[in-house]
Scaffold this active site. Structure first.
Site, PDB file in Angstrom:
ATOM      1  N   HIS A  84       0.799  -1.173   0.011  1.00  0.00           N
ATOM      2  CA  HIS A  84       0.177  -0.091   0.048  1.00  0.00           C
ATOM      3  C   HIS A  84       0.823   1.266   0.120  1.00  0.00           C
ATOM      4  O   HIS A  84       2.271   1.119   0.303  1.00  0.00           O
ATOM      5  CB  HIS A  84      -0.985   0.098   1.255  1.00  0.00           C
ATOM      6  CG  HIS A  84      -2.092  -0.808   1.127  1.00  0.00           C
ATOM      7  ND1 HIS A  84      -2.221  -2.294   1.305  1.00  0.00           N
ATOM      8  CD2 HIS A  84      -3.183  -0.667   0.636  1.00  0.00           C
ATOM      9  CE1 HIS A  84      -3.109  -2.779   1.250  1.00  0.00           C
ATOM     10  NE2 HIS A  84      -3.890  -1.813   0.869  1.00  0.00           N
ATOM     11  N   LYS A 144      -0.779   4.928   4.556  1.00  0.00           N
ATOM     12  CA  LYS A 144      -1.504   3.851   5.270  1.00  0.00           C
ATOM     13  C   LYS A 144      -0.999   3.856   6.599  1.00  0.00           C
ATOM     14  O   LYS A 144       0.153   3.692   6.895  1.00  0.00           O
ATOM     15  CB  LYS A 144      -1.446   2.448   4.406  1.00  0.00           C
ATOM     16  CG  LYS A 144      -2.607   2.004   4.873  1.00  0.00           C
ATOM     17  CD  LYS A 144      -3.001   0.580   4.154  1.00  0.00           C
ATOM     18  CE  LYS A 144      -3.857  -0.310   4.896  1.00  0.00           C
ATOM     19  NZ  LYS A 144      -5.243   0.191   5.043  1.00  0.00           N
TER      20      LYS A 144
END
Ligand SMILES: NC(=O)c1ccc[n+]([C@@H]2O[C@H](COP(=O)([O-])OP(=O)(O)OC[C@H]3O[C@@H](n4cnc5c(N)ncnc54)[C@H](OP(=O)(O)O)[C@@H]3O)[C@@H](O)[C@H]2O)c1
Length: 232
Positions: free
Chosen positions: A139, A143
């Protein structure tokens, strides 16, 4: 429909865009307009068909309680409010059922991810045939949580479907602006199976949430998106 969208962050703003494209009237409220649930009084919600929530774990339960008490249907995309609090989901289910409203929630509103989980569930049989498995997730660097909620769901789904107690190891990477990539790799002495879901944008979440809002409008009951997405 008349929709009230709570949260105009990364996902909420896309939900507003998708809903407007599908000819819904969308009102939005961010944290200022909704301080202490001020946007969720019975009077303010009188003409709203469904409330959609993409806010933050810390606030969402108060939003749910206010909407349910006002008799409004809800779609909740916000995550992190029930995993660590045993019984919370059951408590909300009872609240929804007691007030006779409609409610859809999901850890992931993407139809593609839900389909991927079903493929992972089927592939879990490999673990009973001398395969070992690993989960990888990538990600963007912003995040906050690791592993991702989706990686944990893949881990749980594979564990339950394989009938074995061990959980597959999850390796998390945070790099650049990767939207969300999940891999399940199953390996035996003879071959290797790769299953990969690579999200191109957050739009899938927004589309799933708006379709769920259309589906729950006028209905009653408590639903997990994973059990209804095939009907959308
Ligand atoms: N289920 C799914 O498919 C899915 C997909 C993506 C994301 N999510 C989840 O959805 C949530 C939001 O994600 P995101 O990436 O969009 O986060 P984000 O960009 O940080 O946006 C969150 C927004 O919520 C607003 N907010 C906070 N408290 C509020 C309140 N009490 N009332 C109204 N608005 C409030 C914030 O407004 P201000 O900026 O005004 O403070 C902010 O704009 C997270 O829990 C995430 O894990 C779920």
């Amino acid at each position: 429909m008349n929709l009230l969208l709570l949260g105009r962050g990364k996902t909420g703003s896309l939900v507003a865009e998708v809903a407007a494209k599908r000819m819904h009237t969308v009102r939005t409220a961010g944290s200022k307009e909704n301080a202490a649930c001020s946007a969720l009084t019975t009077e303010k919600l009188y003409d709203i068909d469904v409330v959609i929530d993409f806010t933050a774990a810390h606030f969402v339960v108060a939003h749910i309680e206010a909407c349910v008490r006002a008799g409004k249907n809800m779609v909740v995309g916000t995550t992190g409010w029930y995993g660590e609090k045993p019984g919370e989901l059951e408590r909300v289910r009872r609240l929804v059922e007691d007030h006779n409203t409609g409610f859809v929630f999901a850890a992931n509103f993407s139809v593609g991810v839900n389909l991927f989980l079903e493929v992972a569930r089927a592939a879990a049989a490999a673990l009973r045939h001398n395969y070992s498995g690993q989960i990888f997730e990538r990600h963007h660097v912003h995040k906050k949580d690791a592993p991702s909620g989706t990686a944990l769901t893949i881990q749980r789904v594979v564990r339950e479907a394989s009938g074995r107690n061990e959980s597959l190891e999850i390796t998390s990477f945070r790099e650049g602006e990767v939207v969300g990539l999940h891999e399940l790799v199953l390996e035996s002495a003879n071959d290797r199976i790769y299953l990969c879901h690579d999200a191109k944008s957050r739009r899938a979440f927004a589309e799933g949430a708006v379709l769920a809002a259309e589906w729950i409008a006028g209905k009653k009951g408590f639903y997990d998106f994973k059990d209804i997405w095939r009907e959308l």
